[in-house]
Design an enzyme around this catalytic site. Structure first.
Site, mmCIF file in Angstrom:
data_model
loop_
_atom_site.group_PDB
_atom_site.id
_atom_site.type_symbol
_atom_site.label_atom_id
_atom_site.label_comp_id
_atom_site.label_asym_id
_atom_site.label_seq_id
_atom_site.Cartn_x
_atom_site.Cartn_y
_atom_site.Cartn_z
ATOM 1 N N HIS A 1 0.847 -1.192 0.000
ATOM 2 C CA HIS A 1 0.000 0.000 0.000
ATOM 3 C C HIS A 1 0.884 1.244 0.000
ATOM 4 O O HIS A 1 0.398 2.353 0.148
ATOM 5 C CB HIS A 1 -0.943 -0.021 1.215
ATOM 6 C CG HIS A 1 -2.058 -1.019 1.072
ATOM 7 N ND1 HIS A 1 -3.366 -0.660 0.908
ATOM 8 C CD2 HIS A 1 -2.046 -2.371 1.023
ATOM 9 C CE1 HIS A 1 -4.123 -1.750 0.793
ATOM 10 N NE2 HIS A 1 -3.330 -2.807 0.870
ATOM 11 N N ASN A 2 2.194 1.035 -0.145
ATOM 12 C CA ASN A 2 3.150 2.143 -0.181
ATOM 13 C C ASN A 2 3.336 2.581 -1.640
ATOM 14 O O ASN A 2 3.907 1.860 -2.452
ATOM 15 C CB ASN A 2 4.458 1.627 0.445
ATOM 16 C CG ASN A 2 5.587 2.637 0.374
ATOM 17 O OD1 ASN A 2 5.640 3.476 -0.522
ATOM 18 N ND2 ASN A 2 6.502 2.536 1.318
ATOM 19 N N ALA A 3 2.818 3.791 -1.959
ATOM 20 C CA ALA A 3 2.801 4.258 -3.356
ATOM 21 C C ALA A 3 4.217 4.327 -3.943
ATOM 22 O O ALA A 3 4.428 4.012 -5.120
ATOM 23 C CB ALA A 3 2.126 5.622 -3.432
ATOM 24 N N GLY A 4 5.207 4.708 -3.131
ATOM 25 C CA GLY A 4 6.594 4.822 -3.608
ATOM 26 C C GLY A 4 7.141 3.469 -4.036
ATOM 27 O O GLY A 4 7.787 3.340 -5.082
ATOM 28 N N PHE B 1 16.705 7.075 2.431
ATOM 29 C CA PHE B 1 15.643 7.125 3.432
ATOM 30 C C PHE B 1 16.024 6.208 4.585
ATOM 31 O O PHE B 1 17.081 5.570 4.562
ATOM 32 C CB PHE B 1 14.294 6.700 2.813
ATOM 33 C CG PHE B 1 14.235 5.224 2.475
ATOM 34 C CD1 PHE B 1 14.864 4.730 1.356
ATOM 35 C CD2 PHE B 1 13.564 4.325 3.315
ATOM 36 C CE1 PHE B 1 14.819 3.375 1.054
ATOM 37 C CE2 PHE B 1 13.509 2.971 3.022
ATOM 38 C CZ PHE B 1 14.142 2.495 1.893
ATOM 39 N N ASP C 1 9.744 -7.335 1.673
ATOM 40 C CA ASP C 1 9.894 -6.983 3.077
ATOM 41 C C ASP C 1 11.379 -6.743 3.290
ATOM 42 O O ASP C 1 12.208 -7.496 2.780
ATOM 43 C CB ASP C 1 9.381 -8.119 3.976
ATOM 44 C CG ASP C 1 9.073 -7.607 5.373
ATOM 45 O OD1 ASP C 1 8.351 -6.601 5.488
ATOM 46 O OD2 ASP C 1 9.560 -8.197 6.348
ATOM 47 N N SER C 2 11.699 -5.668 3.998
ATOM 48 C CA SER C 2 13.112 -5.329 4.128
ATOM 49 C C SER C 2 13.401 -4.709 5.475
ATOM 50 O O SER C 2 12.483 -4.351 6.215
ATOM 51 C CB SER C 2 13.505 -4.350 3.016
ATOM 52 O OG SER C 2 12.704 -3.186 3.083
ATOM 53 N N LYS D 1 23.548 3.984 -4.990
ATOM 54 C CA LYS D 1 22.974 3.078 -3.982
ATOM 55 C C LYS D 1 22.195 1.970 -4.688
ATOM 56 O O LYS D 1 22.324 0.787 -4.337
ATOM 57 C CB LYS D 1 22.048 3.844 -3.024
ATOM 58 C CG LYS D 1 21.354 2.916 -2.038
ATOM 59 C CD LYS D 1 20.277 3.569 -1.210
ATOM 60 C CE LYS D 1 19.445 2.497 -0.505
ATOM 61 N NZ LYS D 1 18.270 3.015 0.184
HETATM 62 P P1 IMP Z 1 8.890 -2.475 5.192
HETATM 63 O O1 IMP Z 1 8.290 -1.422 4.312
HETATM 64 O O2 IMP Z 1 7.959 -3.029 6.214
HETATM 65 O O3 IMP Z 1 9.602 -3.536 4.416
HETATM 66 O O4 IMP Z 1 9.928 -1.689 6.091
HETATM 67 C C1 IMP Z 1 11.229 -1.590 5.710
HETATM 68 C C2 IMP Z 1 11.958 -0.654 6.683
HETATM 69 O O5 IMP Z 1 13.322 -1.075 6.704
HETATM 70 C C3 IMP Z 1 11.985 0.772 6.206
HETATM 71 O O6 IMP Z 1 10.968 1.544 6.777
HETATM 72 C C4 IMP Z 1 13.353 1.232 6.689
HETATM 73 O O7 IMP Z 1 13.276 1.526 8.037
HETATM 74 C C5 IMP Z 1 14.206 0.006 6.586
HETATM 75 N N1 IMP Z 1 14.875 -0.070 5.276
HETATM 76 C C6 IMP Z 1 14.638 -0.995 4.303
HETATM 77 N N2 IMP Z 1 15.402 -0.762 3.221
HETATM 78 C C7 IMP Z 1 16.129 0.339 3.522
HETATM 79 C C8 IMP Z 1 17.099 1.080 2.786
HETATM 80 O O8 IMP Z 1 17.437 0.819 1.611
HETATM 81 N N3 IMP Z 1 17.628 2.136 3.431
HETATM 82 C C9 IMP Z 1 17.291 2.495 4.676
HETATM 83 N N4 IMP Z 1 16.385 1.862 5.398
HETATM 84 C C10 IMP Z 1 15.803 0.771 4.835
#
Ligand code: IMP
Length: 210
Positions: free
Chosen positions: A21-24, A167, A81-82, A190
């Site tokens: 649901h994250n537009a970006g 970010f 998921d990250s 990056k």
């Molecule tokens: P998700 O949207 O639930 O997967 O949340 C991922 C979260 O991990 C983000 O809100 C960031 O806090 C962090 N994150 C994931 N990828 C990156 C990145 O490339 N740079 C900085 N923070 C990241």
């Protein structure tokens, strides 16, 4: 194994749901998949519910989101998921990376970065304070089948935060072999080495899309 054109799992045309649901995120994934003739539609546009992320790891949560979107829509779905894994913090913030930024005034990553640093200081963690970003990408089909692709980038935590690009935790993450944090790098630099880019490369190498 690279699937052939006849592979029934190959998603070569038609619609693919991006289970976010994250537009970006949806825009970024749409741009990456545009050259393959895939029509990307977001879970929000289809009014799909957002499942709770109840799994203990990135792959499990990506899979859970992709399966929910694929079974609800009847279309193949992709979810990611990250997060940031800090070794001396036992893997935290990990799957809770976004949550560490939450507070009364909404999301604030200065708060999340400060917490990482304070917890490392509280443990007198020795340098280098090793960490890695992880991105799990899950592809799910309406019949419940899934494949997960994971990308990582290794580095260490630095303090104070450096740079205004990117970010999240980018300003405190110094990738291995680099002198600039992700926050100091122009986006294309990056993106050439990030965990997300590596997970996408594996997805494309699989031959399952495109
Ligand atoms: P998700 O949207 O639930 O997967 O949340 C991922 C979260 O991990 C983000 O809100 C960031 O806090 C962090 N994150 C994931 N990828 C990156 C990145 O490339 N740079 C900085 N923070 C990241």
């Amino acid at each position: 194994m690279v699937p052939s054109d006849a592979d029934p799992r190959r998603i070569a045309e038609g619609r693919l749901v991006v289970a976010s649901h994250n537009a970006g995120k949806v825009r970024e994934i749409g741009e990456l998949l545009a050259p393959f003739g895939l029509d990307v539609v977001s879970a929000a546009a289809l009014d799909l519910p957002e499942p709770e992320e109840t799994e203990p790891d990135f792959a499990g949560n990506a899979r859970l989101k992709a399966v929910a979107a694929a079974t609800a829509s009847g279309l193949p779905a992709l979810a990611d998921d990250s997060g940031l894994v800090v070794e001396a913090l036992g893997g935290a913030p990990g799957i809770h990376s976004a949550r560490w930024a939450e507070g009364d005034g909404g999301r604030d990553f200065m708060r999340a970065m400060t917490r990482v640093w304070e917890e490392l200081e509280a443990r007198s963690a020795p340098e280098p304070r090793r960490a890695h970003f992880v991105c799990a990408l899950a592809l799910a089909w309406p019949d419940g089948a899934t494949r997960v692709f994971e990308g990582r980038v290794h580095g260490r935590i630095v303090w104070p935060p450096r740079g205004n690009h990117g970010f999240g935790y980018d300003p405190i993450f110094l990738p291995e072999g680099e002198s600039r944090t992700f926050g100091e790098m122009p986006p294309e630099e990056k993106h050439a080495m990030s965990h997300r880019a590596r997970a996408f490369a594996k997805l494309l190498e699989s031959g399952l899309v495109g």
